[in-house]
Design an enzyme around this catalytic site. Structure first.
Site, mmCIF file in Angstrom:
data_model
loop_
_atom_site.group_PDB
_atom_site.id
_atom_site.type_symbol
_atom_site.label_atom_id
_atom_site.label_comp_id
_atom_site.label_asym_id
_atom_site.label_seq_id
_atom_site.Cartn_x
_atom_site.Cartn_y
_atom_site.Cartn_z
ATOM 1 N N ARG A 110 40.700 44.687 28.021
ATOM 2 C CA ARG A 110 41.707 44.918 29.060
ATOM 3 C C ARG A 110 43.064 44.357 28.651
ATOM 4 N NH1 ARG A 110 39.126 42.979 34.423
ATOM 5 N NH2 ARG A 110 41.150 43.623 35.247
ATOM 6 N N HIS B 100 45.152 36.623 41.917
ATOM 7 C CA HIS B 100 43.916 36.688 41.121
ATOM 8 C C HIS B 100 44.158 36.324 39.657
ATOM 9 C CE1 HIS B 100 41.810 39.528 44.239
ATOM 10 N NE2 HIS B 100 41.907 38.278 44.658
ATOM 11 N N GLY C 85 48.225 50.547 47.063
ATOM 12 C CA GLY C 85 47.226 50.777 46.027
ATOM 13 C C GLY C 85 46.111 49.758 45.992
#
Ligand code: BV8
Length: 237
Positions: A59, A112, A179
């Site tokens: 990622r 996060h 989103g």
């Protein structure tokens, strides 16, 4: 024009930059292919750090090749416009990418965590980190090997910046979620907190979120189209 706006963004704002989302109604998100309990929990990292680190390496590499899109740029414009009028934007993101910053947003709360940082489980130091991360790496701060992990908040861990977020929610006169599927708490509960303070709430999403009924207004569509249009409207109010 509203003076203090609270915006919560999720994976959908970065989808058009080529970063995958986690959940969608078509079952094509990251968590449909990979089990989050095996990749995004402290227990998974303790059990199998190589697999967890490899998932985040992939990622991180994707992120380094990605670019911000029109939605990120529009939110940076909103921050600047509010600042010029003596107001403020609280931009709280669940995303661990840095696309808001690269689009020019100056103040972003990454509740996060951030993929381009590593944290040492031994000494808690947080450092910028753009390379792959392996169990062999030693912490640049304390020298301990095998204790570095991505600076991300896994399931069961406490999100970051909750005090700041609480203050921004209480100060806001408009709340927007962009989103995000409304599936992960505590972020999914912010809209209810805003409502409880009497703040108007707006959802901008490709598909209705799990908590869609808590929003006063809903704008469905791709973030690269809906967000610039919404920002122009809000700035013009
Ligand atoms: C905590 C880390 C305690 C890094 C992630 C039962 C009930 C309530 C809560 C719980 C429960 N059981 C467990 C919990 C708690 C748990 C939780 O919520 N679980 C859920 C799944 C039930 N939460 C936690 O553990 C959190 N910690 O609660 O601590 C605490 C709380 C308060 C105070 C003190 C202590 C920690 C959660 C952190 C999890 N970390 N990842 C990483 O690998 O990325 S989760 C993951 O989901 C993502 O990181 C992301 O941050 C998060 C949210 O996802 P979204 O951003 O919403 O993305 P998603 O794919 O779901 O949706 C995409 C949306 O975009 C869709 O709506 C789609 O339509 C839309 N879209 C797509 N394309 C576009 C678009 N929109 C516009 N344009 C497009 N082009």
């Amino acid at each position: 024009m509203p003076k203090n706006i609270f915006v919560l963004t999720g994976a959908g704002v970065s989808a058009e930059s080529g970063l995958g989302t986690f959940r969608d109604k078509r079952g094509e998100g990251v968590w449909a292919k990979f089990d989050p309990m095996k990749l995004a929990t402290p227990e998974a990292f303790a059990r199998d750090p190589e697999t967890v680190l490899a998932f985040y390496d992939l990622r991180r590499r994707n992120l380094l090749g990605a670019e911000p899109n029109a939605a990120h740029f529009a939110l940076a414009r909103l921050e600047a416009a509010l600042g010029q009028r003596g107001g403020s934007l609280a931009l709280v993101t669940q995303n661990i990418d840095d696309l808001h910053e690269r689009a020019g947003s100056r103040r972003v709360i990454h509740m996060h965590g951030e993929l381009l940082k590593a944290r040492c489980n031994a000494c808690a130091a947080v450092r910028p980190w753009r390379d792959d991360l392996t169990v062999a790496h030693a912490c640049p701060e304390c020298g301990r090997a095998g204790a570095l992990r991505p600076h991300v908040v896994w399931f069961g861990e406490t999100p970051l910046g909750l005090d700041l977020i609480g203050r921004a929610l209480r100060k806001a006169d408009l709340f927007a979620a962009i989103g995000t599927s409304g599936a992960v708490y505590p972020a999914a509960g912010f809209v209810a907190e805003a409502r409880a303070c009497g703040v108007p709430t707006c959802e901008l999403n490709l598909e209705a979120a799990d908590n869609a009924d808590l929003f006063d207004e809903q704008r469905l569509g791709a973030a690269s189209e809906t967000v610039p249009a919404w920002v122009e409207e809000v700035v013009g109010r």
